[in-house]
Design a protein around this motif. Sequence first.
Motif, PDB file in Angstrom:
ATOM      1  N   HIS A   1      -6.163   6.665   3.203  1.00 33.82           N
ATOM      2  CA  HIS A   1      -5.490   5.550   2.537  1.00 33.82           C
ATOM      3  C   HIS A   1      -4.173   5.189   3.233  1.00 33.82           C
ATOM      4  O   HIS A   1      -3.846   4.008   3.356  1.00 33.82           O
TER       5      HIS A   1
ATOM      6  N   ARG B   1      -3.446   1.552   4.788  1.00 35.47           N
ATOM      7  CA  ARG B   1      -2.270   0.767   4.370  1.00 35.47           C
ATOM      8  C   ARG B   1      -1.451   0.354   5.587  1.00 35.47           C
ATOM      9  O   ARG B   1      -1.051  -0.803   5.721  1.00 35.47           O
TER      10      ARG B   1
ATOM     11  N   GLY C   1      -2.935  -2.418   7.497  1.00 35.96           N
ATOM     12  CA  GLY C   1      -3.124  -3.673   6.782  1.00 35.96           C
ATOM     13  C   GLY C   1      -4.537  -3.894   6.264  1.00 35.96           C
ATOM     14  O   GLY C   1      -4.947  -5.033   6.040  1.00 35.96           O
ATOM     15  N   ILE C   2      -5.273  -2.812   6.057  1.00 33.89           N
ATOM     16  CA  ILE C   2      -6.627  -2.926   5.511  1.00 33.89           C
ATOM     17  C   ILE C   2      -6.516  -3.005   3.991  1.00 33.89           C
ATOM     18  O   ILE C   2      -5.910  -2.131   3.375  1.00 33.89           O
ATOM     19  N   PRO C   3      -7.073  -4.032   3.369  1.00 40.59           N
ATOM     20  CA  PRO C   3      -6.941  -4.173   1.921  1.00 40.59           C
ATOM     21  C   PRO C   3      -7.673  -3.058   1.164  1.00 40.59           C
ATOM     22  O   PRO C   3      -8.730  -2.581   1.597  1.00 40.59           O
ATOM     23  N   ALA C   4      -7.111  -2.659   0.044  1.00 41.45           N
ATOM     24  CA  ALA C   4      -7.698  -1.602  -0.783  1.00 41.45           C
ATOM     25  C   ALA C   4      -9.121  -1.942  -1.207  1.00 41.45           C
ATOM     26  O   ALA C   4      -9.951  -1.050  -1.382  1.00 41.45           O
ATOM     27  N   ARG C   5      -9.433  -3.225  -1.336  1.00 36.88           N
ATOM     28  CA  ARG C   5     -10.787  -3.619  -1.753  1.00 36.88           C
ATOM     29  C   ARG C   5     -11.845  -3.218  -0.720  1.00 36.88           C
ATOM     30  O   ARG C   5     -13.036  -3.206  -1.017  1.00 36.88           O
ATOM     31  N   GLY C   6     -11.419  -2.856   0.495  1.00 37.18           N
ATOM     32  CA  GLY C   6     -12.344  -2.412   1.529  1.00 37.18           C
ATOM     33  C   GLY C   6     -12.819  -0.981   1.359  1.00 37.18           C
ATOM     34  O   GLY C   6     -13.715  -0.534   2.061  1.00 37.18           O
TER      35      GLY C   6
ATOM     36  N   TYR D   1     -13.667   3.112   4.362  1.00 37.31           N
ATOM     37  CA  TYR D   1     -13.317   1.692   4.346  1.00 37.31           C
ATOM     38  C   TYR D   1     -14.320   0.959   5.209  1.00 37.31           C
ATOM     39  O   TYR D   1     -14.669   1.418   6.300  1.00 37.31           O
TER      40      TYR D   1
ATOM     41  N   ARG E   1     -11.607  -6.073  13.805  1.00 37.43           N
ATOM     42  CA  ARG E   1     -10.496  -5.116  13.640  1.00 37.43           C
ATOM     43  C   ARG E   1     -10.700  -3.823  14.427  1.00 37.43           C
ATOM     44  O   ARG E   1      -9.793  -2.999  14.523  1.00 37.43           O
TER      45      ARG E   1
END
Length: 85
Positions: A29, A33, A36-41, A47, A53
């Motif tokens: 995590h 973070r 810049g990978i969104p938590a929804r991934g 992820y 990316r």
Amino acid sequence: MILIDPPLWPAWDRIWSHLVSDESYDELHAFARAAGIPARGFDRDHYDVPSERYDDLVAAGALPVSSRELVRRLINSGLRHRKGT
């Protein structure tokens, strides 16, 4: 260690890689973070990251491994979380 497999997985009109840690979810995590990978991934134990990316994540420190190696190391770490479990 943060691991990433090749972008081989088609979904939603894109090709995806999986990003995992073989040490802890906290490490995973924190890396996500910072990148810049969104938590929804996040999906159970990894992820999903789009192919565009991949190079950035490798440059940020993710170790490129085969999909088979990624799963093997995730299972050996005890962090594998299968569907329905």
